[in-house]
Design an enzyme around this catalytic site. Structure first.
Site, short mmCIF file in Angstrom:
data_model
loop_
_atom_site.label_atom_id
_atom_site.label_comp_id
_atom_site.label_asym_id
_atom_site.label_seq_id
_atom_site.Cartn_x
_atom_site.Cartn_y
_atom_site.Cartn_z
N PRO A 22 -54.97 -13.17 -11.93
CG PRO A 22 -54.10 -11.39 -10.71
CD PRO A 22 -55.31 -11.82 -11.47
CG MET A 23 -54.92 -17.71 -10.40
SD MET A 23 -55.94 -19.10 -10.99
CE MET A 23 -55.92 -18.80 -12.78
CB CYS A 105 -51.39 -11.73 -2.32
SG CYS A 105 -50.56 -13.30 -1.96
CE LYS A 144 -57.76 -10.50 -8.41
NZ LYS A 144 -57.93 -11.06 -7.06
CG HIS A 176 -61.12 -12.14 -3.60
ND1 HIS A 176 -60.06 -12.99 -3.77
CD2 HIS A 176 -62.13 -12.92 -3.14
CE1 HIS A 176 -60.40 -14.22 -3.41
NE2 HIS A 176 -61.67 -14.18 -3.02
N GLY A 218 -65.02 -17.01 -6.28
CA GLY A 218 -66.02 -18.06 -6.24
C GLY A 218 -66.81 -18.29 -7.51
#
Length: 344
Positions: A22-23, A105, A144, A176, A218
């Site tokens: 998700p971005m 986030c 996430k 992440h 990455g």
């Protein structure tokens, strides 16, 4: 848009092998449709959507998607269990295949709302939120998250965090492989400056073999993803896909064993048809074309393609003639068929 009733089956084995992160301002419905033309199996995620926006806002604008996007997950942000549960219920009714909670986030705006990465400092609250979401829906509920936040960073801490969430039935963790800095780094810097600790994500899979562990952070190529899949259940790519969506060109063949052929030109022609239909519904061309700028990255005519779109697509009233002009820069003007959706 009418959606089929939500499925209640658990995800198939390997459902999380590859996904697109998700971005914000990127993975909207138009970009997801573009990606789905390239890969049929890769799991897609919405942009982060705040629970209150769903409860009080324009739901069709926030939640509508094309049925071709399946499997597609709704990522929520929030910190109050009852609100998250209500938003998740709406997401399930809308037809999404999964509800994901954003715990990674680090932006100041998100911190100001009391959600995102800062929630990793309140694991008990996260447990309450995840339990409430799970009770509200029948589709998979996933998390996430980062490896830690600021000075709270150690393998035992993240392992305990995962263990707590697993205790209320969470089975899929998208990790992440960096910590988040809540102060001093921008969101972009938070994606690059904190060191990657892939070995911690590998260790989570070793210590929790019953859980589905997906590595994020990455990863730029399918070859890199395949290397990580020797240690974890899935890999999530982010910016690499937006920089060139055709990084996923061989995904279905390499990772899912599906034989189907697609080309940049075929996808471009399919997007022209999609854009035509969307423009007729009132969607500005730029809302779609901005996601197409990198479609011919590194290819003959790619710079001209990008120039035509970036100069002409944002203009008021721009139509598919702009896409047609861009296509003149990269290939023949006979439409190329796309077999992506021909069969399962």
């Amino acid at each position: 848009m009418n959606h089929p009733s939500p499925h209640t089956r658990p995800p198939k084995p390997g459902a999380y092998v590859l996904s697109v992160a998700p971005m914000l301002d990127r993975t909207d419905r138009h970009f997801r449709y573009l990606v789905r033309l390239i890969t049929r199996q890769t799991r897609l995620y919405t942009e982060m959507v705040v629970d209150q926006s769903i409860l009080l806002g324009n739901r069709p604008r926030l939640l509508d998607f094309n049925p071709q996007e399946h499997p597609v997950a709704l990522q929520l942000a929030g910190s109050l269990p009852h609100r998250l549960a209500a938003a998740a219920q709406i997401g399930e009714e809308w037809g999404y295949d999964e509800i994901n909670l954003n715990l990674g986030c680090p932006s100041e705006r998100v911190q100001g709302g009391g959600f995102g990465a800062c929630l990793m400092l309140e694991p008990d609250r996260v447990v309450e939120c995840m339990a409430a979401i799970r009770q509200a829906v029948r589709i998979p509920v996933t998390a996430k998250h980062r490896l830690g936040v600021d000075e709270v960073e150690s393998y035992p801490y993240v392992a305990r965090f995962v263990e707590k969430l697993a205790g209320v039935g969470i089975e899929v963790f998208i990790v992440h492989a960096r910590k988040a800095h809540l102060k001093g780094l921008s969101p972009a810097e938070n994606r690059t400056i904190p060191p990657l600790r892939y070995e911690w994500v590998y260790r989570l899979k070793q210590d929790f073999p019953q859980l589905t562990i997906v590595l994020n952070g990455g990863v730029r190529t399918l070859d890199e993803a395949q290397g990580h899949l020797a240690h974890v259940d899935g890999v999530m790519l982010g910016r690499a896909v937006y920089d060139d969506p055709f990084v996923l060109e061989q995904a279905d063949q390499k990772l899912f064993g599906l034989a189907h052929a697609t080309t940049r030109l075929a996808v471009a022609w399919a997007m022209l048809s999609y854009a035509k239909a969307q423009i007729e519904l009132g969607t500005p061309l730029w809302a779609i074309a901005r996601h197409m700028l990198n479609m011919f990255k590194g290819q003959p005519g790619g710079r001209s393609w990008r120039r035509v779109l970036s100069e002409r697509a944002p203009r008021p009233g721009a139509g598919i003639e702009v896409l047609q002009a861009a296509l003149e820069q990269v290939g023949p003007q006979t439409p190329v068929s796309l077999s992506t959706f021909a069969s399962d």
